[in-house]
Design a protein around this motif. Structure first.
Motif, PDB file in Angstrom:
ATOM      1  N   ARG A 180      42.063  29.729  27.246  1.00  0.00           N
ATOM      2  CA  ARG A 180      40.649  29.749  27.645  1.00  0.00           C
ATOM      3  C   ARG A 180      40.450  30.222  29.075  1.00  0.00           C
ATOM      4  NH1 ARG A 180      38.841  23.911  25.588  1.00  0.00           N
ATOM      5  NH2 ARG A 180      36.965  24.452  26.741  1.00  0.00           N
ATOM      6  N   GLN A 181      41.435  29.964  29.948  1.00  0.00           N
ATOM      7  CA  GLN A 181      41.284  30.382  31.341  1.00  0.00           C
ATOM      8  C   GLN A 181      42.515  31.150  31.777  1.00  0.00           C
ATOM      9  OE1 GLN A 181      40.593  26.118  32.012  1.00  0.00           O
ATOM     10  NE2 GLN A 181      39.348  26.774  33.747  1.00  0.00           N
ATOM     11  N   LEU A 182      42.299  32.370  32.284  1.00  0.00           N
ATOM     12  CA  LEU A 182      43.421  33.202  32.721  1.00  0.00           C
ATOM     13  C   LEU A 182      43.156  33.693  34.138  1.00  0.00           C
ATOM     14  CD1 LEU A 182      46.020  34.823  32.244  1.00  0.00           C
ATOM     15  CD2 LEU A 182      44.647  36.586  31.105  1.00  0.00           C
ATOM     16  N   TYR A 183      44.081  33.388  35.036  1.00  0.00           N
ATOM     17  CA  TYR A 183      43.933  33.760  36.443  1.00  0.00           C
ATOM     18  C   TYR A 183      44.985  34.787  36.819  1.00  0.00           C
ATOM     19  CZ  TYR A 183      41.014  29.726  36.273  1.00  0.00           C
ATOM     20  OH  TYR A 183      40.035  28.844  35.909  1.00  0.00           O
ATOM     21  N   LEU A 184      44.508  35.958  37.227  1.00  0.00           N
ATOM     22  CA  LEU A 184      45.399  37.053  37.617  1.00  0.00           C
ATOM     23  C   LEU A 184      44.958  37.581  38.983  1.00  0.00           C
ATOM     24  CD1 LEU A 184      45.456  38.824  34.134  1.00  0.00           C
ATOM     25  CD2 LEU A 184      47.432  37.758  35.228  1.00  0.00           C
ATOM     26  N   ASN A 185      44.534  36.680  39.840  1.00  0.00           N
ATOM     27  CA  ASN A 185      44.051  37.050  41.165  1.00  0.00           C
ATOM     28  C   ASN A 185      45.194  37.607  42.025  1.00  0.00           C
ATOM     29  OD1 ASN A 185      42.989  37.062  43.775  1.00  0.00           O
ATOM     30  ND2 ASN A 185      41.932  35.104  43.521  1.00  0.00           N
ATOM     31  N   GLY A 186      44.997  38.781  42.612  1.00  0.00           N
ATOM     32  CA  GLY A 186      45.995  39.308  43.535  1.00  0.00           C
ATOM     33  C   GLY A 186      47.299  39.716  42.881  1.00  0.00           C
ATOM     34  N   CYS A 187      47.234  40.477  41.779  1.00  0.00           N
ATOM     35  CA  CYS A 187      48.458  40.847  41.050  1.00  0.00           C
ATOM     36  C   CYS A 187      48.774  42.348  41.057  1.00  0.00           C
ATOM     37  CB  CYS A 187      48.363  40.388  39.597  1.00  0.00           C
ATOM     38  SG  CYS A 187      48.535  38.620  39.388  1.00  0.00           S
ATOM     39  N   GLN A 188      48.042  43.169  41.757  1.00  0.00           N
ATOM     40  CA  GLN A 188      48.304  44.615  41.805  1.00  0.00           C
ATOM     41  C   GLN A 188      48.077  45.335  40.479  1.00  0.00           C
ATOM     42  OE1 GLN A 188      52.131  45.359  43.720  1.00  0.00           O
ATOM     43  NE2 GLN A 188      51.843  43.602  45.058  1.00  0.00           N
ATOM     44  N   LEU A 189      47.262  44.773  39.621  1.00  0.00           N
ATOM     45  CA  LEU A 189      46.994  45.406  38.321  1.00  0.00           C
ATOM     46  C   LEU A 189      45.918  46.481  38.456  1.00  0.00           C
ATOM     47  CD1 LEU A 189      46.746  42.096  36.316  1.00  0.00           C
ATOM     48  CD2 LEU A 189      48.534  43.834  35.999  1.00  0.00           C
ATOM     49  N   SER A 190      46.083  47.604  37.724  1.00  0.00           N
ATOM     50  CA  SER A 190      45.000  48.585  37.732  1.00  0.00           C
ATOM     51  C   SER A 190      44.291  48.663  36.383  1.00  0.00           C
ATOM     52  CB  SER A 190      45.503  49.956  38.162  1.00  0.00           C
ATOM     53  OG  SER A 190      46.636  50.285  37.437  1.00  0.00           O
ATOM     54  N   ARG A 191      44.868  48.020  35.364  1.00  0.00           N
ATOM     55  CA  ARG A 191      44.158  47.928  34.091  1.00  0.00           C
ATOM     56  C   ARG A 191      44.792  46.852  33.211  1.00  0.00           C
ATOM     57  NH1 ARG A 191      47.222  51.100  30.005  1.00  0.00           N
ATOM     58  NH2 ARG A 191      45.352  51.298  28.739  1.00  0.00           N
ATOM     59  N   LEU A 192      44.080  46.488  32.176  1.00  0.00           N
ATOM     60  CA  LEU A 192      44.657  45.650  31.131  1.00  0.00           C
ATOM     61  C   LEU A 192      44.473  46.401  29.811  1.00  0.00           C
ATOM     62  CD1 LEU A 192      43.473  41.965  31.814  1.00  0.00           C
ATOM     63  CD2 LEU A 192      45.712  42.946  32.247  1.00  0.00           C
ATOM     64  N   HIS A 193      45.520  46.457  29.023  1.00  0.00           N
ATOM     65  CA  HIS A 193      45.471  47.153  27.743  1.00  0.00           C
ATOM     66  C   HIS A 193      44.516  46.442  26.785  1.00  0.00           C
ATOM     67  CE1 HIS A 193      46.828  49.054  24.072  1.00  0.00           C
ATOM     68  NE2 HIS A 193      47.496  49.930  24.826  1.00  0.00           N
ATOM     69  N   SER A 194      43.802  47.206  25.970  1.00  0.00           N
ATOM     70  CA  SER A 194      42.816  46.554  25.090  1.00  0.00           C
ATOM     71  C   SER A 194      43.486  45.597  24.101  1.00  0.00           C
ATOM     72  CB  SER A 194      41.978  47.592  24.348  1.00  0.00           C
ATOM     73  OG  SER A 194      42.766  48.230  23.380  1.00  0.00           O
ATOM     74  N   LEU A 195      44.773  45.835  23.778  1.00  0.00           N
ATOM     75  CA  LEU A 195      45.474  44.897  22.891  1.00  0.00           C
ATOM     76  C   LEU A 195      45.635  43.517  23.541  1.00  0.00           C
ATOM     77  CD1 LEU A 195      48.267  47.208  21.444  1.00  0.00           C
ATOM     78  CD2 LEU A 195      46.371  46.165  20.172  1.00  0.00           C
ATOM     79  N   ILE A 196      45.653  43.503  24.875  1.00  0.00           N
ATOM     80  CA  ILE A 196      45.735  42.207  25.559  1.00  0.00           C
ATOM     81  C   ILE A 196      44.452  41.428  25.312  1.00  0.00           C
ATOM     82  CG2 ILE A 196      45.828  41.079  27.818  1.00  0.00           C
ATOM     83  CD1 ILE A 196      47.771  43.189  28.711  1.00  0.00           C
TER      84      ILE A 196
END
Ligand code: NAG
Ligand code: NAG
Ligand code: NAG
Ligand code: NAG
Ligand code: NAG
Length: 512
Positions: free
Chosen positions: A224-240
């Motif tokens: 229910r809660q996902l925290y990815l603050n400050g991870c150097q990500l430029s995208r998330l795949h739609s399958l995620i």
């Protein structure tokens, strides 16, 4: 001259003294803050009962070289083993809890633990909380958590984890909260989260995760809660997104997103809060939020120059924050889809607006439910149309117009805002307010606080007299002025000899 003490006065005083004495005695008998000691076997600073009468051992002096389990009473329910950050412990764990069958919570922090070790918390059947944050754990092994079938929360934040075998958490089938924040994970191994069938909260913030593979999250359906603050990500795949159908909160702050695709979040049907603040977004595309029913979207601190008019099509949002961007204009219709849902809008610190008055009018005109509006630091000046809040008279509670360039505000601007409670006009260029503006302000029956400070108020009689009299009788002004160490009191700027003098403390006869 001495006032004579009447009999009743005397009785009152005696009564008062008796009362003081009684209160004093009660205070002496009150249970001291020292808590109940439950064992004589206490090799630590304190062994007490917590608020739920659980037996607790607290070792927090620091500089220890081992966890003194051999000297401890093994009926303990809670172990808190920690240290001041500048006197950290240096310990290893091993199977030291074999005789501790009642432990419910284990906290081992600031102790430079280098690894967890095979079945270290065995038997551990009753342990529900395990907090190992602030150690130096570099690797996990797949037998580390053996036995912890009842564990609900595991905190491994602020360690040095670089990698892991697959399925390191496979014994933790009851886990609902997991933090791996601020470690050194550059990628997640396949099936890292295998068997976390109840996980609802996952914090991976502060790891240098340039990419996340769709496979990595396929075991996280209940999340229910996902925290990815400050991870150097430029995208998330739609399958995620597809593998997280229950997600309600997604924190992607301070990553490297440059764009959001149309319909990007459409699989997150339960999403409530979405944070994209502090990324590198330069524009918002049509249908970016299509399908979402949100409480909050955070888009502050990006580089957003333009917003397509259909960005919010088929979405609802209660609170929208697009402050600290580089927006050049707000075209008509941007907020049309949010007309009924939007309650709070923050556009402050967009300094690059070309025609800021028109932009603000475009933005506000459609809104039917807006209560909180922050238009601070947007280069707004007297050209703001005086009917800009006309359709929001029934709803607005709070307007922030601070940090703009108003010299003269129009009396019409605030007319009829009958629910307005807070108005911030600080840090503008006003040197006086006309009687008609003051009359309008007086007519705002709900107003409880008004900020007028940091304007270049002129204390020449002809400029300031009406304002001075108004603020001296305005509770809303007094409320603002008395807050925060009187930093928000309006002060004279001219003439020079009155510079810095608070307006409400001036006397009429002293005005030049
Ligand atoms: C943490 O662990 C690493 C690798 O084992 C080691 O090089 C480093 O000195 C440790 N840091 C501290 C503060 O003990
Ligand atoms: C798991 O948690 C639930 C409550 O959330 C509890 O009833 C149950 O006993 C726990 N343990 C196991 C092994 O499922
Ligand atoms: C994990 O520990 C950190 C540091 O003590 C704390 O800020 C955080 O709230 C904890 N997270 C969880 C899920 O318990
Ligand atoms: C609007 O959003 C809903 C989901 O809330 C979706 O089912 C529908 O297809 C969307 N409609 C359009 C026109 O995009
Ligand atoms: C402010 O408004 C008053 C009254 O409407 C007008 O006389 C005055 O010139 C205005 N001042 C500026 C700087 O616009």
């Amino acid at each position: 001259m001495m006032a004579s003490v009447t009999t009743t006065g005397f009785t009152v005083i005696v009564g008062y003294l008796v009362l003081v004495a009684i209160i004093g005695m009660i205070e002496c008998r009150m249970p001291s803050t020292e808590s109940v000691v439950w064992t004589t076997k206490c090799p630590c600073r304190q062994c007490d009962l917590d608020q739920f009468d659980r037996k607790r051992v607290i070792c927090d002096e620091g500089d220890r070289l081992e966890i003194p389990t051999r000297q401890m009473d093994n009926t303990a329910n809670i172990l808190i083993f920690t240290a001041p950050p500048d006197h950290q412990n240096q310990v290893t764990i091993g199977r030291i809890f074999l005789d501790f069958k009642s432990l419910q919570e284990i906290h081992i922090k600031y102790s430079n633990v280098p690894a967890i070790g095979d079945s270290s918390f065995w038997p551990g059947r009753k342990v529900e909380v395990l907090d190992l944050s602030y150690n130096n754990i570099t690797i996990l092994r797949d037998t580390d958590f053996n036995g912890l079938t009842n564990l609900a929360a595991l905190n491994l934040s602020d360690n040095s984890l670089e990698g892991s075998p697959s399925a390191p958490f496979r014994f933790l089938t009851n886990l609902t909260r997991l933090s791996l924040a601020r470690n050194k994970l550059t990628k997640l191994v396949p099936r890292l989260f295998y068997r976390l069938e109840r996980l609802e909260y996952l914090d991976l913030s502060g790891n240098p995760l340039v990419e996340i593979e769709p496979e990595d999250f396929k075991d996280l359906k209940p999340l229910r809660q996902l925290y990815l603050n400050g991870c150097q990500l430029s995208r998330l795949h739609s399958l995620i997104y597809q593998s997280l159908p229950n997600l309600e909160e997604l924190d992607l702050k301070n990553n490297r997103f440059e764009a959001i695709a149309p319909f990007e979040f459409k699989y997150l049907k339960k999403l409530k809060n979405l944070y994209l603040d502090g990324n590198s977004l330069t524009f918002l595309d049509s249908n970016a939020f299509n399908g979402l029913r949100l409480n909050k979207i955070g888009l502050s601190h990006n580089q957003i120059v333009s917003i397509k008019s259909c960005t919010f099509c088929n979405s609802t949002v209660k609170e929208l924050d697009i402050s600290y961007n580089k927006i050049m204009s707000f075209q008509p219709d941007i907020t049309e889809p949010l007309a009924v849902s939007l309650v709070s809008l923050n556009t402050q610190n967009n300094h690059d607006l070309h025609d800021s008055a028109l932009s603000v009018a475009n933005l506000i005109r459609p809104l039917k439910s807006i209560r909180i509006l922050s238009l601070s630091s947007m280069n707004l000046e007297d050209s703001l149309p005086s009917n800009v809040f006309l359709n929001q008279r029934e709803t607005l509670n709070s307007i922030d117009l601070s940090g703009n360039k108003f010299v003269n505000i129009s009396a019409k601007l605030f007319e009829g805002l009958k629910h307005l409670e807070s108005l911030d006009l600080s840090s503008n260029l006003m040197y006086g307010l006309s009687e008609s503006v003051l009359e309008t302000l007086s007519s705002l029956s709900s107003l409880t606080v008004i900020y007028l400070d940091s304007n270049p108020w002129s204390c020449f009689r002809c400029h300031v007299l009406p304002l001075m009299e108004w603020i001296q009788s305005s509770p809303a002004y007094t409320n603002a002025c008395e807050k925060d160490d009187r930093k928000s009191c309006a002060k004279c700027v001219q003439p020079i000899d009155l510079n810095g003098k608070e307006l409400h403390s001036m006397q009429e006869w002293s005005l030049p």
